[in-house]
Enzyme design. Structure first.
Site, PDB file in Angstrom:
ATOM      1  N   ARG A  27       0.823  -1.201   0.000  1.00  0.00           N
ATOM      2  CA  ARG A  27       0.000   0.000   0.000  1.00  0.00           C
ATOM      3  C   ARG A  27       0.868   1.267   0.000  1.00  0.00           C
ATOM      4  NH1 ARG A  27      -3.900   0.298  -2.172  1.00  0.00           N
ATOM      5  NH2 ARG A  27      -4.777   2.012  -0.962  1.00  0.00           N
ATOM      6  N   ILE A  28       1.765   1.383   0.978  1.00  0.00           N
ATOM      7  CA  ILE A  28       2.589   2.592   1.076  1.00  0.00           C
ATOM      8  C   ILE A  28       3.605   2.644  -0.055  1.00  0.00           C
ATOM      9  CG2 ILE A  28       4.222   3.862   2.514  1.00  0.00           C
ATOM     10  CD1 ILE A  28       1.317   3.942   3.492  1.00  0.00           C
TER      11      ILE A  28
ATOM     12  N   ASN B 165      -4.157  -3.858   6.475  1.00  0.00           N
ATOM     13  CA  ASN B 165      -3.939  -5.199   5.948  1.00  0.00           C
ATOM     14  C   ASN B 165      -3.582  -6.201   7.043  1.00  0.00           C
ATOM     15  OD1 ASN B 165      -3.924  -6.712   3.490  1.00  0.00           O
ATOM     16  ND2 ASN B 165      -1.720  -6.927   3.695  1.00  0.00           N
TER      17      ASN B 165
ATOM     18  N   CYS C 236       1.753   6.979  10.806  1.00  0.00           N
ATOM     19  CA  CYS C 236       0.819   7.931  10.208  1.00  0.00           C
ATOM     20  C   CYS C 236       0.123   8.758  11.288  1.00  0.00           C
ATOM     21  CB  CYS C 236      -0.205   7.202   9.351  1.00  0.00           C
ATOM     22  SG  CYS C 236      -1.117   5.906  10.213  1.00  0.00           S
TER      23      CYS C 236
ATOM     24  N   HIS D 133      -9.212   4.733  13.551  1.00  0.00           N
ATOM     25  CA  HIS D 133      -8.282   4.434  12.464  1.00  0.00           C
ATOM     26  C   HIS D 133      -8.894   3.434  11.493  1.00  0.00           C
ATOM     27  CE1 HIS D 133      -4.640   3.351  10.324  1.00  0.00           C
ATOM     28  NE2 HIS D 133      -3.948   4.233  11.019  1.00  0.00           N
TER      29      HIS D 133
END
Length: 481
Positions: A140-141, A323, A292, A319
């Site tokens: 993702r990141i 995953n 984050c 939040h």
């Protein structure tokens, strides 16, 4: 009368659209040829569309209490494009407002030349060669970092994404990874063109060739065989968080530094860009970009503490699921996280409150924290319940945070909204670390509650890239001062 009004609205829109279209090539040439980044009150215009330009000007309404028009900013942009500028960030929104307030009939060209004297020094490159970047992991990141790094290629002499290191998944691994970069269920389609070069085992995105390298351990890779040298490795796997583990990257040929996209352990500097940048030094080779949530709350906490003082407080985060959680109920080593993420709110722990102390030592021991994972795929909300040293009011606190978001060293980190209709999905794609929801602010004497939204994927990735730019010596001066 109504027909006339309809015609007037349409004519006004078409005129503004035409002006925005004329701005596009100027913005593009400034970025590609001179590494000059144009923005409107913090809204960066890189590869913008006509609508992007008009929306950025419209955004200024909530700050200025009056819409900023492209009719006003275009003459200044045209004057900027005619200067011989060095790499820089120029906010044409602020420059336009300053011209309207101070110029008193002065010719636009003369005003712009005076305001930008410090960077009107001739085209120059901030580096002799582009800084090579390697992504270790492409989840993702990793893929969002790829999007941002590709966007920042500019003239090709800044950051250059050269490779992503992964474990091979299947025979069509390259095709699948290119598809995941091209399409994203949360962030939408990649803005540009993506192809694959099977001979080089590479993804080509907007002209950037990104080799996909297969490896099981950091030290296995010899980057020099791919022409990569002195690379900054961004480890977005989270597998190693201490100095020994992350140091394995430095044993690979062709690397120079490592940055972790998770909280680091031990003595690894945890950087929240905008707050403790002084910890970034050429003498240090391993950094963490913290979490984050830490990035979302630390800038706001710093701003509040600097002005009002913080005695103690509690941070609660709602939040989005990640995953690490299960789609349906199944075994998980951690408490509660085994329950279905899309169907439940899940109370879990967060280290963000303790992590604040690494970036803001003055708040050590003053904060507690907890987290609730909620059934949304992206964008989170931090609730800061604070006891202050001195009392204030909703109006004073909001006015102060709005000013910080516009005119301070935290402008890229803190955004501000006063819309009564916003919800979490409105902040997908935000490049700020956090957004203060001013209409939710509560103040009772020296106690306050602040609500801070944050895109826990894209906003965080933007913070990581800012750290990388600092490490590479690519921080641009921001104007007007």
């Amino acid at each position: 009368m109504n027909s006339t009004k309809q015609d007037d609205y349409l004519k006004d829109w078409q005129q503004r659209e035409e002006i925005a279209e004329a701005m596009l090539p100027l913005i593009g040439r400034l970025y590609r040829d001179r590494n000059v980044v144009i923005s409107v009150y913090g809204r960066t215009l890189i590869n913008p569309s006509t609508i992007d330009i008009l929306k950025a000007h419209r955004f200024a309404r909530q700050i200025l209490e009056n819409e900023l028009s492209v009719r006003d900013s275009y003459p200044l942009l045209k004057a900027i494009s005619e200067l011989d500028l060095a790499p820089s960030r120029i906010d044409i929104g602020k420059l336009t407002v300053r011209y309207q307030a101070q110029a008193a009939g002065e010719p636009v060209e003369q005003f712009v030349r005076r305001e930008l004297t410090s960077v009107n020094t001739g085209k120059g490159s901030m580096r002799q060669e582009p800084q090579d970047i390697v992504l270790y992991g492409f989840g993702r990141i990793g893929r969002l970092l790829a999007r941002l790094l590709i966007e920042k290629t500019g003239g090709g002499d800044k950051l250059r994404l050269r490779a992503a290191v992964v474990r091979k998944g299947s025979a069509d691994d390259l095709i699948k990874r290119a598809s995941l970069l091209r399409r994203d269920s949360v962030h939408g389609f990649f803005r540009g063109a993506i192809t694959v070069d099977e001979q080089e085992n590479a993804i080509v995105a907007n002209g950037n060739m990104i080799r996909i390298i297969y490896a099981d351990a950091p030290e296995e890779v010899d980057y020099t065989q791919y022409g990569i040298k002195d690379a900054i490795v961004i480890d977005n796997t989270g597998k190693w968080r201490d100095r020994d583990g992350l140091g394995r990257h430095l044993k690979a040929k062709g690397t120079s530094a490592v940055i972790l996209t998770a909280p680091g352990k031990g003595d690894i500097p945890n950087i929240v860009y905008g707050v403790n940048n002084e910890l970034i030094s050429p003498l240090e080779k391993i950094f963490s970009a913290a979490s984050c949530t830490t990035n979302a709350i630390v800038p706001v906490l710093k701003a509040v503490n600097d002005r009002f003082g913080i005695v103690h407080g509690h941070v609660e985060t709602c939040h989005s699921y990640t995953n690490d959680q299960n789609l349906i109920d199944n075994y998980h080593k951690n408490n509660r996280r085994g329950r279905s993420a899309p169907l439940n709110m899940v109370i879990t722990e967060t280290g963000a409150a303790k992590a604040v102390a690494k970036a803001l030592p003055e708040l050590t021991g003053k904060l507690t924290g907890n987290a609730i994972r909620v059934p949304t795929p992206n964008v989170s909300l931090a609730i800061l319940n604070l006891t202050l040293t001195e009392g204030t009011s909703v109006e004073e606190l909001n006015r102060y945070l709005r000013d910080i978001s516009l005119n301070s060293g935290l402008q890229q980190q803190i955004d501000y909204t006063n819309s009564p209709e916003v919800v979490s999905s409105d902040f997908v794609g935000s490049r700020h670390a956090g957004i203060v929801d001013s209409l939710a602010t509560i103040v009772d004497g020296n106690r306050c509650v602040l609500y801070v939204w944050y895109d826990n994927e894209f906003g965080y990735s933007a913070q990581v890239v800012r750290i990388v730019e600092k490490m590479a010596g690519l921080e641009l001066p921001a104007l007007p001062a």
